[in-house]
Design a protein around this motif. Structure first.
Motif, short mmCIF file in Angstrom:
data_model
loop_
_atom_site.label_atom_id
_atom_site.label_comp_id
_atom_site.label_asym_id
_atom_site.label_seq_id
_atom_site.Cartn_x
_atom_site.Cartn_y
_atom_site.Cartn_z
N ASN A 353 0.85 -1.18 0.00
CA ASN A 353 0.00 0.00 0.00
C ASN A 353 0.90 1.24 0.00
N TYR A 354 0.36 2.32 -0.54
CA TYR A 354 1.18 3.55 -0.63
C TYR A 354 0.27 4.77 -0.57
N ALA A 355 0.76 5.82 0.08
CA ALA A 355 0.14 7.14 0.07
C ALA A 355 1.26 8.15 0.23
N GLY A 364 8.46 12.02 -8.80
CA GLY A 364 8.83 11.61 -7.44
C GLY A 364 8.02 10.43 -6.96
N ILE A 365 6.73 10.38 -7.29
CA ILE A 365 5.90 9.24 -6.89
C ILE A 365 6.34 7.98 -7.61
N MET A 366 6.62 8.09 -8.90
CA MET A 366 7.07 6.90 -9.64
C MET A 366 8.44 6.44 -9.16
N SER A 367 9.28 7.38 -8.75
CA SER A 367 10.58 6.98 -8.19
C SER A 367 10.40 6.26 -6.86
N ASP A 368 9.41 6.69 -6.06
CA ASP A 368 9.14 5.98 -4.80
C ASP A 368 8.68 4.54 -5.07
N ILE A 369 7.94 4.35 -6.15
CA ILE A 369 7.48 2.98 -6.46
C ILE A 369 8.66 2.09 -6.83
N ILE A 386 2.06 17.16 -6.97
CA ILE A 386 0.97 16.39 -6.39
C ILE A 386 0.93 16.70 -4.90
N PRO A 387 -0.16 17.26 -4.38
CA PRO A 387 -0.22 17.64 -2.96
C PRO A 387 -0.13 16.43 -2.04
N THR A 388 0.07 16.71 -0.77
CA THR A 388 0.19 15.67 0.24
C THR A 388 -1.11 14.87 0.36
#
Length: 579
Positions: A353-355, A364-369, A386-388
């Motif tokens: 799961n991710y948020a 940045g989100i794709m790098s976290d994945i 992309i906001p928090t």
């Protein structure tokens, strides 16, 4: 003469002692002294007198941007000592010494910056030129006017002209297709300038600074192709960075196909009799089916990572699901495989799961994945914030989550299994209605097309769509340029639509999917000058009497070895275009 006579013995505690002056006749009062007319009086008054220090004027010129700054700082030293002598016989001021020190604690800056104009986002590295300005002081005039103890006027005239000296060791040249535009550059002053500084009162202690700004030098503009400082020929064509892959047209094609398969862990050779490799735009990994020559090769390859080379092009797959077929005097062994990127999916990677706990960008989100997976990201989509807490997913593997994020912004995954790089590219790199003016990636002609089949699908055409985010998103109407925008598609709602750029990219993809499509299936060869055609490439087709451009949707490579040892290799692509 004074005579002291003691006529009786000394007695303790008897006072006072009376002294009488006179003759024997009796006491006489002493005569008062005679006072002179003038008595000299000296008064010494010590005053602080400031110490004269050396005057230092430091001028430093340096250019770094298209503006001139002249900074002058004044500093007044503390008063140390001053002595003054006053004669009481005279009422006028005899002498007064005053010393005032002017100091220049700052410096003068002359900054010039000359950036290159870049019309293509080929690189985002601009050349920085370091300029050293040599000041040639032709005339220096100092005027100091003093009156009594106060400095009334102090003026200084400084005349100069600038001689730039280039001291650059690094040069980055940007090239590519450009359009004509106004090219402007700054030239040096054709005349000598000067600065006139006037000081009308003593300096005060402060921490500020004096900033002088000068007008820009003369600007020269002309209409032409952008370039460097030296103007080039306007009629010379620009370098086209995108060169289509076009096999040569020949009367006879001599083919020497090859098939090779090794185990990646130890380079152990695996014998195979046939292989089929398929990939489409909607997949995160390719699928493959391999038929082995013997059971020994089958056992060696099962559960291992294999590298299959077809006509010199490498494909990495994981041998997953075995399959056997037995009949009288005949046995076959095969396995279903997926490409290397499948290691980030089930059963090799666990669902998580991710948020986003903080504000991030799409990249940045794709790098976290992809963190701690060994894979790198190459994002070719327009990035945005992309906001928090705006994005989250539940029970998805890294591969499935990355594909979901790509589809949210109208993109697809282009996997480089050899270098472990994931590229996020638009699902439609060229819009179906803009293919006529676009440059093809691959050009196929009827001399190398073995089969050509076409079919048409009828879909409702749309020229506008509403794309919305969720709690922290935006709502945008995306309209196809040059249309009325009155044929709406179904609304699109996604949590990643948090910016206008996200809505534009997703809405453009939805409009490109609409309308009547023509699907063409073609089978061709794989050669040195015709590599495998990847999904997303724009293909130019010349077959029979038809010429058109279409986007590659899927690719299938078939390679086999018959009983006599003859090798057959071909690739089959499906392309889609608007009709």
């Amino acid at each position: 003469m004074l005579n002291l006579r003691f006529i009786s013995p000394y007695k303790v505690n008897k006072s006072p002692l009376i002294m009488r002056f006179g003759d024997d006749t009796g006491p006489v009062d002493p005569t008062l002294p005679f006072l002179q007319a003038n008595i000299g009086i000296e008064v010494g008054s010590n005053w602080f007198n400031e110490q004269l220090l050396s005057n230092t004027d430091l001028l430093q010129w340096q250019t770094d941007s298209v503006k001139n700054e002249f900074i002058t700082a004044f500093k007044q030293p503390e008063i140390i000592n001053e002595q003054s002598t006053i004669d009481w016989h005279q009422a006028a001021l005899v002498a007064a010494n005053n010393a005032i020190k002017w100091g220049n604690a700052g410096y003068v800056i002359n900054v010039i910056q000359m950036p290159y104009i870049i019309t293509m986002a080929i690189e985002y590295n601009e050349k920085d030129f370091n300029w050293l300005t040599q000041l040639d002081a032709e005339q220096t005039e100092l005027k100091a006017h003093w009156h009594s103890s106060e400095a009334l006027t102090t003026s200084r005239d400084q005349h100069w002209h600038v001689k730039p000296l280039l001291e650059s060791n690094e040069l980055v040249i940007h090239y590519g297709e450009t359009d004509k535009q106004y090219i402007c550059y700054w030239r040096n002053h054709p005349f000598k300038g000067y600065v006139n500084l006037e000081f009308s009162e003593p300096a005060q202690m402060h921490n500020g600074r004096l900033v002088l700004r000068f007008n820009n030098p003369d600007k020269v503009c002309y209409w032409g192709l952008p370039g460097g400082l030296v103007r080039g020929d306007d009629d010379v064509p620009t370098i086209d960075r995108k060169i289509p892959i076009e096999p040569q047209i020949r009367n006879t094609y001599i083919m020497q196909p090859t098939i090779d398969c090794v185990r990646v862990s130890d380079d152990l050779k695996i014998l195979i009799s046939s292989v089929s490799y398929s990939i489409s735009r909607g997949q995160f990994s390719a699928t493959c089916n391999i038929k082995f020559c013997s059971r020994i090769d089958f056992d060696r390859a099962l559960g291992q990572e294999l590298k299959i080379s077809i006509n010199g092009y490498d494909f990495y797959v994981i041998c997953e699901q075995p399959s056997t077929s037995n009949s009288f005097a005949n046995a076959s062994y095969s396995a279903s495989c997926r490409s290397r990127f499948a290691l980030l999916s089930a059963p090799y990677a666990r669902a998580t799961n991710y948020a986003n706990p903080t504000a991030k960008t799409l990249a940045g989100i794709m790098s976290d994945i992809l963190i701690n997976t060994g894979w790198s990201l190459d994002n070719q989509m327009i990035d945005y914030a992309i906001p928090t807490g705006a994005f989250s997913y539940t029970n998805l593997t890294p591969a499935a989550a990355l594909l979901s994020v790509a589809k949210s912004v109208g993109a697809m995954l282009d996997i480089d299994n050899a270098n472990k790089t994931v590229s996020i590219v638009p699902l439609w790199p060229v819009m179906p209605w803009d293919t006529e003016s676009a440059i093809c990636d691959v050009i196929l002609n009827d001399s190398i097309i073995l089969e050509h089949n076409t079919s048409q699908t009828i879909n409702q055409e749309h020229n506008a769509v509403f794309v919305r985010g969720e709690q922290q998103g935006v709502a945008c109407k995306i309209k196809r340029a040059g249309t009325l925008g009155d044929k709406f598609a179904s609304d699109v709602v996604d949590s990643l639509i948090t910016d206008n750029q996200a809505a534009r990219q997703r809405g453009t993809c939805e409009l490109a999917n609409s309308g009547n499509k023509q699907q063409a299936t073609m089978r061709t060869k794989i050669k040195a000058d015709l590599p495998p055609i990847r999904p997303g490439m724009l293909v130019g087709v010349t077959y029979s009497n038809s010429t058109y451009k279409a986007t590659c949707d899927s690719l299938t490579i078939n390679a086999s070895i018959n009983a006599q040892g003859a090798i057959t290799v071909s690739q089959t692509i499906k392309v889609i275009s608007n009709v």
